[in-house]
Motif scaffolding. Structure first.
Motif, short mmCIF file in Angstrom:
data_model
loop_
_atom_site.label_atom_id
_atom_site.label_comp_id
_atom_site.label_asym_id
_atom_site.label_seq_id
_atom_site.Cartn_x
_atom_site.Cartn_y
_atom_site.Cartn_z
N UNK A 46 26.29 -12.97 14.82
CA UNK A 46 25.49 -12.10 13.96
C UNK A 46 24.15 -12.75 13.69
N UNK A 47 23.13 -12.25 14.38
CA UNK A 47 21.78 -12.72 14.15
C UNK A 47 21.14 -12.05 12.94
N UNK A 94 24.81 -1.18 12.83
CA UNK A 94 25.22 0.06 13.48
C UNK A 94 25.76 -0.17 14.87
N UNK A 95 25.12 -1.07 15.61
CA UNK A 95 25.58 -1.33 16.98
C UNK A 95 26.94 -2.02 16.99
N UNK A 96 27.28 -2.71 15.90
CA UNK A 96 28.59 -3.37 15.83
C UNK A 96 29.70 -2.35 15.69
N UNK A 113 16.23 -7.65 30.20
CA UNK A 113 16.16 -7.91 28.76
C UNK A 113 17.49 -8.34 28.17
N UNK A 114 18.57 -8.21 28.91
CA UNK A 114 19.87 -8.64 28.39
C UNK A 114 19.86 -10.11 27.99
N UNK A 115 19.06 -10.91 28.68
CA UNK A 115 19.03 -12.35 28.36
C UNK A 115 18.49 -12.60 26.96
N UNK A 116 17.78 -11.64 26.39
CA UNK A 116 17.25 -11.80 25.03
C UNK A 116 18.36 -11.75 23.98
N UNK A 117 19.55 -11.30 24.40
CA UNK A 117 20.70 -11.26 23.50
C UNK A 117 21.61 -12.47 23.68
N UNK A 129 23.86 -10.06 18.28
CA UNK A 129 23.64 -8.63 18.00
C UNK A 129 22.17 -8.27 17.92
N UNK A 130 21.27 -9.25 17.97
CA UNK A 130 19.83 -8.97 17.97
C UNK A 130 19.12 -9.96 18.90
N UNK A 131 17.93 -9.58 19.32
CA UNK A 131 17.07 -10.53 20.02
C UNK A 131 16.23 -11.26 18.97
N UNK A 132 15.68 -12.39 19.33
CA UNK A 132 14.98 -13.22 18.36
C UNK A 132 13.49 -12.93 18.28
N UNK A 133 12.93 -12.27 19.31
CA UNK A 133 11.47 -12.11 19.33
C UNK A 133 10.99 -10.74 18.83
N UNK A 134 11.91 -9.79 18.65
CA UNK A 134 11.51 -8.49 18.11
C UNK A 134 10.95 -7.53 19.13
N UNK A 135 10.76 -7.94 20.37
CA UNK A 135 10.24 -7.03 21.39
C UNK A 135 11.34 -6.07 21.88
N UNK A 136 10.91 -4.87 22.33
CA UNK A 136 11.79 -3.91 23.01
C UNK A 136 13.07 -3.65 22.23
#
Length: 459
Positions: A302-303, A309-311, A380-384, A393-400
């Motif tokens: 959990x980031x 919602x996605x959970x 972009x999956x690598x951002x997770x 559950x989130x990316x760290x940079x906020x993009x996309x």
């Protein structure tokens, strides 16, 4: 519904003259009426309405502005429901798209009256030739259901009330409903739904509605049912909570869509799954940095607890996927990033099914229900990535933000033959001729058109 559709003209019904911008003289209205319109500055601007007096001072008809050619919205006839005096009316000339004009009229008649607001004027309106009253009424009723559910404050639309609304819909159409409640979610291997909702007073639950013959094509709808979202321990600021009663907009929309599909008696095996929870703050709330094990077996770090919602969707979608449906659709008020990209009126959707994407694009255009396809960009999956779990559950940079949320959900879909994710807003921030400020159905008429074309309608 404050508009009654009339199958044949009444002698007392009054004419509505539809006028394109700056084209009054081409209108078939009487010359005296045209002179009246000119004297009152009526130019045919889009969605404007001007009533016309008769010789005795009573209303004798009305002008309706279409705006410039090719620039008007075919649903703009909803303005008539707001501005015409009570009585019976008919179009002097059938609109270019008569079905959408009548649907717009019905949608524009909507008012949320639960807490004392007054209904719109009661109108009778003659159906133009070729318009199916049953079809437009069931479309409007499905949209009204979604609007009503979203507009209801969370104090009266918690997980228990959402269950009651779902049960009422099931009873209306002879569907079955099963509910997995509270700690039974853990016993039934739905741990992320339980984790997100366990801090609330109303127990989390999974609503499972089924309708249709067993051997028909399996169509499954999953709707995010977060009845109120504080953000959890990553709490939202006060301004960010003002509209969070609408965070169950995905659930409201799939219920509205289900109502339309069942009323049309499509030959499908319909399943509707709604994880109904409240993301609250308490000592037993899930925490940033926790690792949850999902139904699918993937571990999720959990980031941010405000990406809840996605959970809950992930567990419901994993359950849906086990049945290998022909089509799996999820709808959710999932990301603010979608609004930044496309604004409140145009929900993005995501799918790798090219045939489905094409059908949705065509249907969106033909029924004036805006949608826009966006990419599931796999890199972009690598951002997770998570250092301690299978996925964050989130990316760290906020993009996309919106595509990445879609990619997260895609990790929980494996066996469905086709899947589409809709990141809706579920809210009108400004009045439209066919929709007041408030809860809104988005995308469900386009989806209905695709399904009706594929599986046939009993209308």
């Amino acid at each position: 519904m404050s508009v009654t559709l009339l199958s044949s003209p009444k002698a007392s019904s009054l004419p509505v003259y539809a006028v394109e911008a700056d084209a009054l003289d081409a209108c078939k209205a009487p010359k005296t009426a045209i002179s009246w319109a000119k004297a009152n500055g009526f130019s045919g601007a889009a969605a404007t309405v001007l009533t016309v007096p008769g010789e005795n001072g009573a209303v004798a008809g009305a002008f309706f502005g279409l705006g410039k050619t090719d620039a008007g919205n075919p649903l703009a006839a909803g303005a008539l429901a707001r501005h015409l005096p009570e009585g019976d009316w008919h179009f002097a000339d059938a609109p270019k798209d008569a079905e959408l004009a009548i649907l717009g009229l019905l949608l524009g008649s909507y008012a949320f009256t639960r807490y004392g607001k007054k209904p719109r004027n009661a109108l009778g309106f003659v159906l133009p030739e070729g318009v199916d009253a049953n079809r437009v009424e069931r479309l409007a009723n499905g949209c009204f259901l979604a609007r009503d559910l979203i507009n209801t404050p969370a104090g009266d639309m918690g997980p228990d009330a959402l269950e009651d609304a779902t049960r009422a819909l099931a009873n209306e159409h002879g569907a079955s409903l099963s509910v997995t409640l509270g700690n039974d979610l853990l016993k039934k291997n739905l741990p992320m739904i339980h984790a997100v909702g366990r801090a609330a007073e109303a127990a989390p639950r999974l609503l499972d509605l089924r309708w249709g013959r067993e051997n028909a094509p399996k169509i499954t709808l999953v709707g995010k049912g977060v009845c109120f979202d504080t953000g959890g321990l990553d709490i939202k600021p006060a301004a960010g909570m003002l509209l969070m009663k609408k965070d169950m907009g995905g659930a409201a929309n799939v219920l509205g869509l289900a109502a339309i599909l069942m009323a049309a008696k499509l030959d499908i095996r319909l399943r509707v799954l709604i994880p109904a929870v409240e993301n609250a703050v308490a000592g037993n709330a899930f925490r940033p940095g926790d690792v949850l094990t999902s139904r699918k077996g993937l571990t999720v770090e959990i980031g941010n607890t405000d990406a809840e919602g996605r959970l809950v969707l992930a567990d419901a979608m994993a359950l849906a996927d086990e049945e290998e449906p022909e089509l799996l659709i999820d709808m959710a008020t999932l990301t603010g990033a979608a609004r930044v990209a496309l604004g409140p009126d145009v929900p993005p959707y995501y799918t790798d099914d090219e045939a489905l994407a094409g059908a949705l694009a065509q249907a969106s255009e033909s029924v004036a229900d805006p949608l826009w396809r966006m990419p599931l960009w796999k890199p972009y999956l690598s951002r997770l990535d998570s250092k301690i779990a299978d996925i964050n559950n989130v990316s760290l940079d906020g993009f996309a933000g919106s595509p990445i949320a879609g990619l997260f959900l895609g990790r929980f879909v494996e066996k469905a033959k086709s899947w589409a994710h809709f990141d809706i807003y579920g809210w009108n921030p400004a009045d439209k001729p066919y929709a007041p400020i408030g809860g809104e159905a988005q995308g469900i008429r386009a989806i209905e058109r695709v399904l009706a074309n594929r599986y046939g309608s009993a209308s």
